[in-house]
Scaffold this motif. Structure first.
Motif, PDB file in Angstrom:
ATOM      1  N   THR A  47      -2.425 -12.413  -5.566  1.00  0.00           N
ATOM      2  CA  THR A  47      -3.032 -13.031  -5.294  1.00  0.00           C
ATOM      3  C   THR A  47      -5.073 -12.473  -4.444  1.00  0.00           C
ATOM      4  N   LYS A  48      -4.185 -11.417  -3.582  1.00  0.00           N
ATOM      5  CA  LYS A  48      -5.611  -9.930  -3.479  1.00  0.00           C
ATOM      6  C   LYS A  48      -6.332  -9.986  -4.822  1.00  0.00           C
ATOM      7  N   ARG A  49      -5.536  -9.532  -5.744  1.00  0.00           N
ATOM      8  CA  ARG A  49      -6.426  -9.040  -6.420  1.00  0.00           C
ATOM      9  C   ARG A  49      -6.307  -9.192  -7.930  1.00  0.00           C
ATOM     10  N   ALA A 137      -9.827 -22.824 -13.892  1.00  0.00           N
ATOM     11  CA  ALA A 137      -8.453 -22.279 -14.873  1.00  0.00           C
ATOM     12  C   ALA A 137      -8.783 -20.920 -14.454  1.00  0.00           C
ATOM     13  N   VAL A 138      -7.667 -20.410 -15.497  1.00  0.00           N
ATOM     14  CA  VAL A 138      -7.011 -18.858 -15.542  1.00  0.00           C
ATOM     15  C   VAL A 138      -8.352 -17.894 -15.793  1.00  0.00           C
ATOM     16  N   ALA A 139      -8.958 -18.698 -16.040  1.00  0.00           N
ATOM     17  CA  ALA A 139     -10.534 -18.226 -16.858  1.00  0.00           C
ATOM     18  C   ALA A 139     -11.414 -17.550 -15.553  1.00  0.00           C
ATOM     19  N   GLY A 140     -11.240 -18.600 -14.845  1.00  0.00           N
ATOM     20  CA  GLY A 140     -11.727 -18.019 -13.280  1.00  0.00           C
ATOM     21  C   GLY A 140     -11.343 -17.204 -12.739  1.00  0.00           C
ATOM     22  N   LEU A 141     -10.399 -16.371 -12.679  1.00  0.00           N
ATOM     23  CA  LEU A 141      -9.647 -15.205 -11.939  1.00  0.00           C
ATOM     24  C   LEU A 141     -10.850 -14.496 -12.506  1.00  0.00           C
ATOM     25  N   LYS A 142     -10.279 -13.499 -11.741  1.00  0.00           N
ATOM     26  CA  LYS A 142     -11.292 -11.584 -11.653  1.00  0.00           C
ATOM     27  C   LYS A 142     -11.414 -11.673 -12.831  1.00  0.00           C
ATOM     28  N   ALA A 143     -12.600 -11.486 -13.538  1.00  0.00           N
ATOM     29  CA  ALA A 143     -12.644 -10.737 -14.975  1.00  0.00           C
ATOM     30  C   ALA A 143     -11.951  -9.769 -15.778  1.00  0.00           C
ATOM     31  N   ASP A 144     -12.547  -8.958 -14.782  1.00  0.00           N
ATOM     32  CA  ASP A 144     -12.036  -7.438 -14.796  1.00  0.00           C
ATOM     33  C   ASP A 144     -10.284  -6.946 -15.206  1.00  0.00           C
ATOM     34  N   PHE A 145      -9.082  -8.469 -14.488  1.00  0.00           N
ATOM     35  CA  PHE A 145      -8.214  -8.314 -14.120  1.00  0.00           C
ATOM     36  C   PHE A 145      -7.503  -9.335 -15.767  1.00  0.00           C
ATOM     37  N   GLN A 146      -8.226 -10.376 -16.645  1.00  0.00           N
ATOM     38  CA  GLN A 146      -8.041 -10.568 -17.425  1.00  0.00           C
ATOM     39  C   GLN A 146      -6.997 -10.050 -18.631  1.00  0.00           C
ATOM     40  N   SER A 279      -6.161   6.066  -6.893  1.00  0.00           N
ATOM     41  CA  SER A 279      -6.249   7.631  -6.416  1.00  0.00           C
ATOM     42  C   SER A 279      -5.248   8.280  -8.103  1.00  0.00           C
ATOM     43  N   LEU A 280      -5.058   7.530  -8.571  1.00  0.00           N
ATOM     44  CA  LEU A 280      -3.950   8.114  -9.692  1.00  0.00           C
ATOM     45  C   LEU A 280      -5.119   9.452 -10.189  1.00  0.00           C
ATOM     46  N   LYS A 281      -5.030   9.993 -10.556  1.00  0.00           N
ATOM     47  CA  LYS A 281      -5.227  11.627 -11.695  1.00  0.00           C
ATOM     48  C   LYS A 281      -4.780  11.748 -12.577  1.00  0.00           C
ATOM     49  N   ASP A 282      -4.907  12.333 -14.038  1.00  0.00           N
ATOM     50  CA  ASP A 282      -3.937  12.435 -15.280  1.00  0.00           C
ATOM     51  C   ASP A 282      -3.127  13.827 -14.369  1.00  0.00           C
ATOM     52  N   ASP A 283      -3.373  14.515 -13.535  1.00  0.00           N
ATOM     53  CA  ASP A 283      -1.823  15.337 -12.954  1.00  0.00           C
ATOM     54  C   ASP A 283      -0.820  14.956 -12.355  1.00  0.00           C
ATOM     55  N   SER A 284      -1.512  13.910 -11.526  1.00  0.00           N
ATOM     56  CA  SER A 284      -0.623  12.478 -10.652  1.00  0.00           C
ATOM     57  C   SER A 284       1.697  12.916 -11.907  1.00  0.00           C
ATOM     58  N   ARG A 301      17.850   2.480  -2.207  1.00  0.00           N
ATOM     59  CA  ARG A 301      17.087   2.322  -2.672  1.00  0.00           C
ATOM     60  C   ARG A 301      16.699   1.934  -3.968  1.00  0.00           C
ATOM     61  N   VAL A 302      15.462   1.698  -4.494  1.00  0.00           N
ATOM     62  CA  VAL A 302      14.878   0.912  -5.910  1.00  0.00           C
ATOM     63  C   VAL A 302      14.308   1.680  -6.321  1.00  0.00           C
ATOM     64  N   LYS A 303      14.282   1.147  -7.688  1.00  0.00           N
ATOM     65  CA  LYS A 303      12.910   2.319  -8.372  1.00  0.00           C
ATOM     66  C   LYS A 303      11.899   1.925  -8.389  1.00  0.00           C
ATOM     67  N   MET A 304      10.922   2.492  -8.500  1.00  0.00           N
ATOM     68  CA  MET A 304       9.360   2.831  -8.008  1.00  0.00           C
ATOM     69  C   MET A 304       8.747   2.939  -9.025  1.00  0.00           C
ATOM     70  N   ILE A 305       7.385   2.188  -9.291  1.00  0.00           N
ATOM     71  CA  ILE A 305       6.760   1.970 -10.203  1.00  0.00           C
ATOM     72  C   ILE A 305       5.240   2.285  -9.195  1.00  0.00           C
ATOM     73  N   VAL A 306       4.568   3.152  -9.779  1.00  0.00           N
ATOM     74  CA  VAL A 306       3.444   3.568  -8.927  1.00  0.00           C
ATOM     75  C   VAL A 306       2.294   3.775 -10.625  1.00  0.00           C
ATOM     76  N   ALA A 307       1.185   2.616 -10.096  1.00  0.00           N
ATOM     77  CA  ALA A 307       0.027   2.539 -11.261  1.00  0.00           C
ATOM     78  C   ALA A 307      -1.199   2.367 -10.530  1.00  0.00           C
ATOM     79  N   SER A 308      -2.492   2.256 -10.975  1.00  0.00           N
ATOM     80  CA  SER A 308      -3.727   1.081 -10.920  1.00  0.00           C
ATOM     81  C   SER A 308      -4.177   0.416 -11.224  1.00  0.00           C
ATOM     82  N   ASP A 309      -3.507   0.329 -13.175  1.00  0.00           N
ATOM     83  CA  ASP A 309      -3.763  -0.634 -14.383  1.00  0.00           C
ATOM     84  C   ASP A 309      -2.390  -0.869 -14.296  1.00  0.00           C
ATOM     85  N   PHE A 310      -1.841  -2.473 -14.280  1.00  0.00           N
ATOM     86  CA  PHE A 310      -0.750  -3.255 -14.297  1.00  0.00           C
ATOM     87  C   PHE A 310      -0.720  -3.623 -15.431  1.00  0.00           C
ATOM     88  N   GLY A 311      -1.328  -3.482 -16.575  1.00  0.00           N
ATOM     89  CA  GLY A 311      -1.288  -4.082 -17.215  1.00  0.00           C
ATOM     90  C   GLY A 311      -0.066  -3.247 -18.611  1.00  0.00           C
TER      91      GLY A 311
END
Length: 467
Positions: A47-49, A137-146, A279-284, A301-311
């Motif tokens: 919701t914050k995102r 509506a959904v279109a009113g959520l943050k444009a960068d994350f549509q 802060s993820l970079k190409d060599d991360s 122990r569970v599987k971890m996914i680390v991302a800056s873009d969730f798409g």
């Protein structure tokens, strides 16, 4: 003199691109292995995102500023009370004092009856706040994350469980049926296409789980949810989105799951936590799993996914070719009717199948398969028969810890990545934006030679029987 032919080299893959590729393949293999849609556990981070919703501390800060009887800053209550739930309990008391004094005009008249709960005043203001930040509506959520939001919607989850109060998920998944708080403990849910708001919803402010009293009451009555979670765990991939790995809600849920694990200590294969890292970079190369303490000094122990873009993560969870055309609303209605038939109609009446009715409603086997979200047998080809295994299945077949590491050794030695083309070892199928990688018996033999350090020659042709 003959002109030299220069073979165009593919751009070199970065470490993080390789991480994305490996995680994507792991997700798609898990989804395909279970053959069903995933379960989403959604926390306040999402919701914050997407619409700047508050964290728990930010919500407490807002409530402190709004109420004139909260005379000291939030820092004082953090020092003296410590836990946010304890602070919520105290703020509820102060809001009740405010409502019956200087703040009377801030609340509707029906909140001043003898039968009104003492916590209703602070919850009313919380609900008002979340309603004020909700777009139309959904279109009113943050444009960068549509694009990311669109990818999330394509997952078509079997069910969604959230501790959020707001209505953002209802906008993204309009076909899911909302079930609020105590409704979980009553009646029979269909279990498909449902949005479980386990800590309440702004549409009913009294349903919000906010104070210490609320949490104690919820803990007494959550056995039904725990049973449902264990069913989900056994049958579906699970992903936590918008939670920190140390969140007490995650610990409580994983504690229930931990009780049902046949073996302790290993990675739970179908449970993922998605973490945001800008802060993820190409060599991360982020961590691939996470140990989370639960209760009674245990851990999982569970599987971890680390991302800056969730798409790309959402695309991977959406890539179930057999269920790509599921209509959640229709399937829910069919299941509800099936439940009603089993529960009451069959003992009382004879049910007759009208073939003409079925034939006119669904004119082809393909349409019928899409209606129920199942695959059509005609989709299986010679290529599919020649390349039947996922990389996980290749590893399991030979007892290899990481078949992908062996493929990487082939790439390093020959300069050729067998996963970049269709060949006798590998075939790729694209569903939406996600690629499914499939492997043949030839691939197993190749990787055996790599493991045993035997000589080999790559043959990237496609056998006639695989065409």
């Amino acid at each position: 003199m003959a002109e030299a032919v220069v073979e165009e080299q593919a751009p070199k893959q970065t470490r993080y691109e390789r991480y994305i590729e490996e995680i994507t393949e792991d997700i798609t293999n898990t989804v395909q292995e279970f053959g069903v849609q995933p379960i989403l556990f959604v926390g306040s981070g999402l919701t914050k995102r997407y619409m700047d919703g508050p964290s728990w501390e930010e919500l407490l800060g807002y409530l402190a500023d709004k109420c004139s009887t909260i005379e000291k800053g939030l820092g004082f209550y953090k020092q003296s009370l410590g836990h946010p739930i304890e602070i919520g309990q105290e703020f509820s008391r102060l809001y009740q004092d405010w409502a019956w004094g200087a703040g009377a005009n801030e609340f509707p008249k029906d909140l001043f009856g003898d039968d009104v709960n003492k916590h209703s005043y602070v919850k009313y203001k919380i609900a008002e706040f979340f309603k004020s930040i909700r777009p139309a509506a959904v279109a009113g959520l943050k444009a960068d994350f549509q694009p990311e939001i669109e990818a999330l919607a394509k997952i078509r989850p079997h069910a969604i469980i959230t501790t959020n109060y707001d209505e953002m998920l209802e906008m993204i998944f309009p076909d899911h049926e909302r079930i609020i708080g105590q409704q979980l403990l009553k009646g029979q849910q269909v279990c498909i296409g449902e949005l479980y708001k386990i800590h309440g919803c702004v549409t009913d402010h009294d349903s919000l789980v906010f104070t210490k009293d609320d949490y104690e009451e919820w803990d007494k009555k959550k056995k039904f949810l725990s049973a449902k979670l264990l069913t989900f765990f056994n049958e579906h991939p699970l992903i936590f989105i918008g939670y920190n790995a140390g969140d007490p809600n995650i610990k409580a849920i994983l504690s229930d799951i931990d009780q049902a694990l046949p073996e302790k200590g290993g990675v739970i294969p179908n449970v993922y936590i998605l973490q945001w890292d800008p802060s993820l970079k190409d060599d991360s190369w982020p961590q691939r799993d996470k140990v989370i303490p639960t209760e009674d000094d245990r851990s999982v122990r569970v599987k971890m996914i680390v991302a800056s873009d969730f798409g790309w993560v959402f695309d991977a969870f959406a890539a179930n070719p057999a269920l790509a055309h599921v209509n959640t609303k229709v399937l829910r209605a069919l299941m509800a009717r099936s439940y009603e038939l089993v529960r009451s109609d069959i003992p009382k009446m004879k049910v007759e199948a009208d073939f003409k009715m079925l034939n006119s409603a669904v004119e082809s086997s393909e349409a019928f398969a899409k209606l129920f979200g199942i695959a059509n047998i005609n989709d299986y080809s010679a290529a599919g028969a020649y390349h039947p295994m996922s990389l996980t299945e290749v590893g399991k077949a030979k007892g290899w810890h990481s078949a992908d590491a062996l493929i990487w050794r082939v790439t390093q030695k020959t300069g050729t990545d067998i996963k970049k083309s269709d060949n006798r070892y590998h075939r790729a199928d694209k569903v939406n934006k996600t690629v499914f990688h499939k492997y043949s018996a030839d691939a197993i033999e190749l990787l055996r030679k790599v493991r045993d350090e035997e000589d080999y020659q790559l043959d990237l042709g496609i056998p006639a029987e695989a065409k």
